[in-house]
Design an enzyme around this catalytic site. Sequence first.
Site, PDB file in Angstrom:
ATOM      1  N   ARG A 147       0.822  -1.217   0.000  1.00 41.97           N
ATOM      2  CA  ARG A 147       0.000   0.000   0.000  1.00 41.97           C
ATOM      3  C   ARG A 147       0.856   1.267   0.000  1.00 41.97           C
ATOM      4  NH1 ARG A 147      -2.845  -3.520   3.619  1.00 41.97           N
ATOM      5  NH2 ARG A 147      -5.007  -3.871   2.973  1.00 41.97           N
ATOM      6  N   GLY A 207      -1.723 -11.667   8.535  1.00 44.58           N
ATOM      7  CA  GLY A 207      -1.976 -13.106   8.538  1.00 44.58           C
ATOM      8  C   GLY A 207      -2.902 -13.585   9.629  1.00 44.58           C
ATOM      9  N   GLU A 210      -6.108 -15.706   8.903  1.00 40.56           N
ATOM     10  CA  GLU A 210      -6.027 -16.963   8.170  1.00 40.56           C
ATOM     11  C   GLU A 210      -5.239 -18.071   8.860  1.00 40.56           C
ATOM     12  OE1 GLU A 210      -6.261 -13.306   5.992  1.00 40.56           O
ATOM     13  OE2 GLU A 210      -4.344 -14.145   6.652  1.00 40.56           O
ATOM     14  N   ASP A 331     -12.969  -8.500  14.934  1.00 41.79           N
ATOM     15  CA  ASP A 331     -12.029  -7.926  13.975  1.00 41.79           C
ATOM     16  C   ASP A 331     -12.000  -6.402  14.070  1.00 41.79           C
ATOM     17  OD1 ASP A 331     -10.088  -7.893  11.975  1.00 41.79           O
ATOM     18  OD2 ASP A 331     -11.544  -7.825  10.353  1.00 41.79           O
ATOM     19  N   CYS A 631     -11.295 -17.394  -2.094  1.00 36.23           N
ATOM     20  CA  CYS A 631     -11.313 -16.615  -3.331  1.00 36.23           C
ATOM     21  C   CYS A 631     -11.971 -15.243  -3.237  1.00 36.23           C
ATOM     22  CB  CYS A 631     -12.030 -17.406  -4.427  1.00 36.23           C
ATOM     23  SG  CYS A 631     -11.555 -19.145  -4.564  1.00 36.23           S
ATOM     24  N   MET A 674      -2.125 -14.895  -9.507  1.00 38.87           N
ATOM     25  CA  MET A 674      -3.116 -15.905  -9.147  1.00 38.87           C
ATOM     26  C   MET A 674      -2.432 -17.038  -8.398  1.00 38.87           C
ATOM     27  SD  MET A 674      -6.064 -17.337  -9.013  1.00 38.87           S
ATOM     28  CE  MET A 674      -6.480 -19.020  -8.521  1.00 38.87           C
TER      29      MET A 674
END
Length: 716
Positions: A147, A207, A210, A331, A631, A674
């Site tokens: 960013r 992270g 996840e 969050d 995704c 990807m």
Amino acid sequence: MIRIARQSRGLWLFAATATVSLSACNVLGKGGAQEVSGQQQWHAQLQDGSDGKDWPAFGRTYGEQHFSPLDQINSDTVGKLGLAWSVDLPPGNPATGPIEVGGTVYLASGYSVVRAIDVATGKVKWTYDPHAPEVSGIKLRQGWGSRGIAYWNHKVITATQDGRLIAIDEKTGKPVWTAETFGKDDPLFISGPPRVFDGKVIIGNGGSDESPVRGFVTAWDADTGKFLWKFYTVPGNPADGYKSDAMKMAAKTWHGDWWKYGGGGSVWNAITYDKANDQILIGTGNGAPWNHKIRSMGKGDNLFVCSIVALDAKTGKYKWHYQINPGESWDFNAAMDMELADLTIDGKPRQVVMTAPKNGFFYVIDRKDGKLISAEPFVDVTWASKIDLKTGRPVEAPNVRYEDGPVTFRPTPLGAHSWMPMAYSPETKLVYIPAIDLQVTYDDTGITRDTFKWAGGMGLSTGVGYSISDGGTKTTGWLIAWDPVAQKARWKVPMDVHLSGGVMATGGDLVFQGQPSGDFSAYDAVSGKRLWNFDAKAGVVAPPITYSVGGKQYVTVVAGIGTSAGLFGPMFAKYGIDYRTQARRVLTFALGGDKTLPPRTPYKPVAFDDPDYREDAKLAQKGETIFNTRCAVCHGTGAIAGGTAPDLRTSPIPPSPDAFASVVHDGALVSNGMPKFGELPQQDLDALRQYIRSRADLLRKGVNAHSAGSEMKPGG
């Protein structure tokens, strides 16, 4: 001589100044601050009181105010602002903050591909590609590139998705040094800008959404890349012992076997250097996983998640902390930008840090000791009634921790303010916030400590299900001018959608901000009236900058949609934003600029041909769960893309099982960004492909995108 300044807020200002050589004085900045000549100019520009000639850091200066004192472009002259030049960028993330030093603009688009552009000509001087996708492995599955970047001593410093910190020579575009900030196999990535201070560069990582991650920051010598110090934000396994008093203190606020869950607290964005107190302020992220019941048995404050932590800038040792959300479970991280100011409060001067984090309250905190001064909601907040000023803790609403079933409140895990920075003007004494106003429903039914499992492979694993919607309100986003002393809004401008661009304030009494619609606008900093607008022919969410070269003030912003904005495809559908065809450009403006952009090609998604498609609701439902976990963050909610990645409903790849496996399983497009999902078994590939094909089928049938998947419903 007597200089008559322009009219400002209804008053004519007169300033008596000594006659000086124009070569020794910056006439563009208010106050006539002396320039520092030669090689030290760049260093002087990092100071909060500098004249604004350059913009060498993400927030311009150490204090991260995103403010420049330059006033050649002002409320009287902004009508003459026009495009001076533009540079087209290739596909990849364009939502990044540029910098400028000595007549050269630097930016890192895509996966930290750095470009140097000459301000006078608009020509690209050099390009450096660290080839991050090819070496990122599973780290490519989260994040979109950097960013922002930093500058120190004739070096441009960038951080890569795979964890490298790279210093690049400003003249040649060649690496000077490279540091590995974490291990090759660590489930971490970098998306935030590095910050420089006192000869050092500091970087965090992401992270916590996840993986079982333990957050930390590291500091490095900015000239050599030598490792200096590391600070963990949450405690690890007690069996390993704690080397610092800070971790001993923090461990007392955790329960159960929290270290097996990592803990979280990632410093993925907000870092500010407080030079006056020689301390680094870090803003920490959410717990890992989000659900407090899982990671800490529902007990304890869990230091230092969702906190501002002050560290000694030389040693990295703990000084103080303020926790925004003790034991957080939503969050509601504290990783939004933190801006420094000197304010007069109750008649006394105070050194403060200000932040507008996700939870919807605006905080003013004494940066000498971390004591809360004030906190008030800047959007509609229903999860808590107030912040108790005596304890510094929120007064939470009933069932807000979903202990008695589903709960709905405002704001959401998207935040009342996202990473797009706010700005503070020392002249108007106002903070300008790109605010979000949405509602969320949380539900952890069926999810317990016994049943929770990390998705693995850096798949989204929150420990709670949630859905996000507008809650029936017409306005879901604002540009708010906030008085941090009175703790109230001075003006509010409603936005078409919830997510708007980063903000910059200037000494010309202007506030600049872009929109996903493609509008790039300048507002009167005092009244909020829009004074100027430019059609960027592409969405603008990146923060703008301003600087002066050769006596002329410029404004630069990078156009194009990227980063987490891509999740919001259903809400952006009306703008026709397409990953493949949207423009990505560096736009630079100056008074008298007369350049134009080519017309924007209208885009309407057209589903791929799929004559062999057959409905299979059960298989598609399984695929939806995989899609939401793996995704959606790039390809959009409901497979309706928002510009960060291609709209898979229009791709020719999903109809072919072989082509689909080649891309998703085998990684044929890794170099394009990807990720490879080589661990997915055939049945998961079949389910994922079925879901995407089902979404394309709805598009072929003309189902409105706003009604098909407009709520964000990631799995838990």
